[in-house]
Design an enzyme around this catalytic site. Sequence first.
Site: not given
Ligand code: TAP
Length: 483
Positions: A174, A249, A283, A384
């Site tokens: 997903k 993560e 991240c 963040e």
């Molecule tokens: P999120 O908004 O958390 O979304 C991540 C994924 O989760 C997306 O596929 C999202 O789908 C899905 N999602 C949203 N709500 C959900 C729920 N209630 N249940 C299950 N899945 C759900 O993060 P983002 O904005 O895509 O990414 C940025 C964040 O990722 C930052 O906080 C960054 O630090 C973190 N990040 C961490 C790492 C590591 S390795 N620690 C690496 C990269 C990024 P939709 O897109 O459809 O909403």
Amino acid sequence: MRIYKNYVNGKWVHALREEAFEERNPANLNELIGLFSSSQKEDIEAAINSSNDTFFKWSIKTPYERSNYLKDVLEFLKQERISLSAIITCENGKTLKESLGEIDAAISEMEFQIHQGLRLFGNTIPANRNSVLGLTLKVPLGVVAVITPWNFPLNVALRKMIPALMAGNTVILKPASLTSLTAVKLIELFEKASIPSGTVNLVLGSGSLIGKALSTSSRIHGLSFTGSTEVGLQIQAHAARNLLPTQLELGGKNPAIILKDADLEEASNAVITGAFSCAGQWCTSTSRVVVEKDIYEEFIQILKRKVEDITVGRGDREQTQMGPVCGERQLETVLDYIHIGLKEGATLVCGGNQITDREYSNGCYVAPTIFKDVKQTMRIAKEEIFGPVLCIMSCNDFEEAITVANNTPYGLSSSIFTKNISNAMKFINLTKAGLTHVNMPTAYKEPHLPFGGMKMSGIGIPEAGKTGIDFFTKNKSIYLNWN
Ligand code: TAP
């Protein structure tokens, strides 16, 4: 316009309700990238059925047989490197060079993880009875859900999928909605490699709906998630109901400490790479810089001079050094934090605005921003931001620098810049971060080292490196009476 579909049981299929969502280029929101199936809970059920039906067939293949499929995927990935980099840039906004960097990192990690998957070693242990042999085997979990973010849409997906598949699991991907096309193109590589139907399924759509359906299902056997801490907490709460193993993560607020004996030119280059590459949307981005007071103003002036020279623009232009942030919501969040910083009393050193003139007018561009005089109590020092905003804080000495650096709920990455090996070693011991660096950017990583955070930055066995496959297996203990 074509609607990109789900991939379930070896076929590209519309979501059952045939609804679609749009995706737009963050460099120019007038550019429509495509329409994508907007899946519902029923679509997740179809994918789970397919993954469960296929699990036995895939899991009884030998690791060598599994690796042959994945080596073909790797070969196709290498062939599609250029076309995929253009898609990542178009969806995410990062520069083409950064997209190619992401793909090359994915290739290296994949090579490592395919080989790692051939080493599913167990143990032989003398038993407490004659003629009984004790053994342990590593067995797959079953159906694994992989939920990924938009910032490294290709690399993060492969970092989870390859070890999961090498261990004998079937996978449901997903992806983040904002980078659905990269996911579709990635799955096409698996299809081209003729991976058996149902081994890999793709479901597109809103995370709050279908991501939630995955985390609440009792027919999923493992869930690996990368994304925000906020969503990670929700997933953990849902998963607990079924004792579903999770690997989370999550976010970061990564500090770099600059001591007065550091090489300031090199330290400033590393801080700028860490803070402004991919528009600060790693991240492991450098988000806070803690500088010893004797060199505080000097270091800020060096940073200011270099950061004001960064060329912001479309990621597909050769001269661009920093692209837009990934979409309108992200733009709004970053601008909100800049206002919060100003209201809290931090001093703007440079940037602090959206860029809107001429060719920037329809895109999500933020000027690279530095705040100084940031205090530990401010929200911009604790939360963040995930954008091109760097917070600079002053400290009296090395001991205070460590206290300030550790003073956030997060613990993903950290760096120190110093020529003093004793201080560097003390920092390595005391920093509360899953990854740490000496005289290197917080965002530096290599494929053969594990990758995972402490505190609110993550839980579960770290990804990548030697431990990359561990989350996707369970130990089975065997007592074999050979008499
Ligand atoms: P999120 O908004 O958390 O979304 C991540 C994924 O989760 C997306 O596929 C999202 O789908 C899905 N999602 C949203 N709500 C959900 C729920 N209630 N249940 C299950 N899945 C759900 O993060 P983002 O904005 O895509 O990414 C940025 C964040 O990722 C930052 O906080 C960054 O630090 C973190 N990040 C961490 C790492 C590591 S390795 N620690 C690496 C990269 C990024 P939709 O897109 O459809 O909403």
